[in-house]
Design an enzyme around this catalytic site. Structure first.
Site, PDB file in Angstrom:
ATOM      1  N   LYS A   1       0.153   4.270  -0.254  1.00 21.03           N
ATOM      2  CA  LYS A   1      -0.475   5.463   0.345  1.00 21.03           C
ATOM      3  C   LYS A   1      -0.237   6.696  -0.536  1.00 21.03           C
ATOM      4  CE  LYS A   1      -0.273   3.247   4.792  1.00 21.03           C
ATOM      5  NZ  LYS A   1      -0.301   3.348   6.230  1.00 21.03           N
TER       6      LYS A   1
ATOM      7  N   GLU B   1      -7.108   4.605   7.839  1.00 22.26           N
ATOM      8  CA  GLU B   1      -6.884   6.047   7.615  1.00 22.26           C
ATOM      9  C   GLU B   1      -8.121   6.674   6.966  1.00 22.26           C
ATOM     10  OE1 GLU B   1      -3.106   5.587   5.620  1.00 22.26           O
ATOM     11  OE2 GLU B   1      -2.266   4.915   7.521  1.00 22.26           O
TER      12      GLU B   1
ATOM     13  N   GLY C   1       1.931   1.897  10.914  1.00 19.66           N
ATOM     14  CA  GLY C   1       2.898   2.982  10.834  1.00 19.66           C
ATOM     15  C   GLY C   1       3.579   3.300  12.150  1.00 19.66           C
TER      16      GLY C   1
ATOM     17  N   HIS D   1      -9.685   1.354   4.600  1.00 21.10           N
ATOM     18  CA  HIS D   1      -8.432   1.441   5.344  1.00 21.10           C
ATOM     19  C   HIS D   1      -8.672   2.312   6.581  1.00 21.10           C
ATOM     20  CE1 HIS D   1      -4.383   2.526   6.462  1.00 21.10           C
ATOM     21  NE2 HIS D   1      -3.986   1.462   5.784  1.00 21.10           N
TER      22      HIS D   1
ATOM     23  N   ASN E   1       0.878  -1.177   0.000  1.00 19.91           N
ATOM     24  CA  ASN E   1       0.000   0.000   0.000  1.00 19.91           C
ATOM     25  C   ASN E   1       0.915   1.227   0.000  1.00 19.91           C
ATOM     26  OD1 ASN E   1      -1.758   2.086   0.539  1.00 19.91           O
ATOM     27  ND2 ASN E   1      -2.344   1.372   2.587  1.00 19.91           N
TER      28      ASN E   1
ATOM     29  N   GLY F   1       2.509  -1.327   4.361  1.00 17.24           N
ATOM     30  CA  GLY F   1       2.563   0.099   4.061  1.00 17.24           C
ATOM     31  C   GLY F   1       3.985   0.561   3.859  1.00 17.24           C
TER      32      GLY F   1
ATOM     33  N   GLU G   1      -6.066  -5.122  10.238  1.00 18.68           N
ATOM     34  CA  GLU G   1      -5.026  -4.127  10.511  1.00 18.68           C
ATOM     35  C   GLU G   1      -5.328  -3.430  11.834  1.00 18.68           C
ATOM     36  OE1 GLU G   1      -2.799  -2.838   6.780  1.00 18.68           O
ATOM     37  OE2 GLU G   1      -4.539  -1.550   6.934  1.00 18.68           O
TER      38      GLU G   1
HETATM   39  P1  PGA Z   1       2.405   0.022   7.748  1.00 22.78           P
HETATM   40  O1  PGA Z   1       0.977   0.300   7.070  1.00 22.78           O
HETATM   41  O2  PGA Z   1       2.924  -1.265   7.155  1.00 22.78           O
HETATM   42  O3  PGA Z   1       3.245   1.210   7.379  1.00 22.78           O
HETATM   43  O4  PGA Z   1       2.170  -0.106   9.203  1.00 22.78           O
HETATM   44  C1  PGA Z   1       0.084  -0.741   6.807  1.00 22.78           C
HETATM   45  C2  PGA Z   1      -1.152  -0.170   6.177  1.00 22.78           C
HETATM   46  O5  PGA Z   1      -1.532   0.940   6.521  1.00 22.78           O
HETATM   47  O6  PGA Z   1      -1.788  -0.794   5.299  1.00 22.78           O
END
Ligand code: PGA
Length: 260
Positions: A15, A100, A176, A98, A13, A237, A170
């Protein structure tokens, strides 16, 4: 519960990162470095990069995904992108819900449900993201939150409609943050998700359902996560932006016979 039917899936991903030139370069690296990987691979890129990355991935088994969509097929929705536009740009899948999107853009389970419908209608593989916040975990509400997100997000479908669906667990506190769920925590949540899906849509569908883990997946922790019987892949991510690390994740090693 483990099933031979579930081909592992590692999805990146990206982003809101990378220029077009950087996207082309990274997509090329993923395409070239993914031969003999144990599972399927996908990259979910910003809308603006979809068509150029589709061109790079042409003829390769690496799947292309978007990160969101609007539920209507077309119309006066300034700033939005429909499932058919995503498909037309060359993608085969899309992330939906997601955390976010849920947290920063107030995406509700009702909207998520409509987005899944729209993706399926356009023959895009929906990757439904669910997960609890730290506060919810600490209040022992993890299962309740996952159950509601599943029941509301997946309301009103027939199991046959949902055949292509993928779920990504998740935990919000792991995204993150560098705080990965332990393999046991991931397995516990994945098993709960599979059991809930079995109750909602039957054992046959649930046993073939791919459930990805997402949240600070790295080259260092992917093998132990993938060794869990109900972890069928990863949504990655930050680490998906680093070519060497992402290719190591794509080539994860899980003990032979543990799952497939
Ligand atoms: P991350 O993000 O691997 O940076 O923790 C995962 C995601 O948001 O899909």
């Amino acid at each position: 519960m483990s099933s031979n039917l579930r081909k592992p899936l590692i999805a990146g991903n990206w982003k809101m990162h990378l220029t077009l030139a950087e996207s082309v370069a990274l997509a090329r690296t993923v395409k070239e470095g993914s031969a003999n990987a144990p599972g399927e691979i996908a990259i979910c890129v910003p809308f603006t990069a979809l068509s150029v990355v589709a061109e790079v991935l042409k003829g390769s088994p690496v799947k292309l995904g978007a990160q969101d969509l609007h539920w209507e097929s077309h119309g006066a929705y300034t700033g939005e992108i429909s499932a058919s536009q995503i498909k037309d740009a060359g993608a085969q899948m899309t992330l939906i819900a997601h955390s976010e999107r849920r947290r920063l853009f107030n995406e509700t389970d009702a909207a998520v449900n409509k987005k899944i419908k729209a993706a399926l209608a356009a023959q895009l593989i929906p990757v439904l993201c669910i997960g609890e916040t730290l506060e919810e975990r600490e209040a022992s509400r993890t299962f309740k939150v996952l159950q509601t997100q599943l029941e509301e997000g997946l309301k009103g479908f027939a199991p046959t409609d949902l055949a292509p669906l993928v779920i990504a667990y998740e935990p919000v506190w792991a995204i993150g943050t560098g705080k990965t769920a332990t393999p046991d925590q991931a397995q516990e949540a994945h098993l709960f998700i599979r059991k809930t899906c079995s109750r909602l849509y039957g054992e046959a569908w649930a046993s073939g359902l791919r459930i990805l883990y997402g949240g600070s997946v790295t080259p260092e922790n992917v093998d132990s996560l993938m060794s869990q019987p109900d972890v069928d892949g990863a949504l990655v991510g930050g680490a998906s932006l680093k070519p060497v690390g992402f290719l190591r994740i794509v080539h994860f090693q899980s003990p032979a016979g543990a799952k497939r």
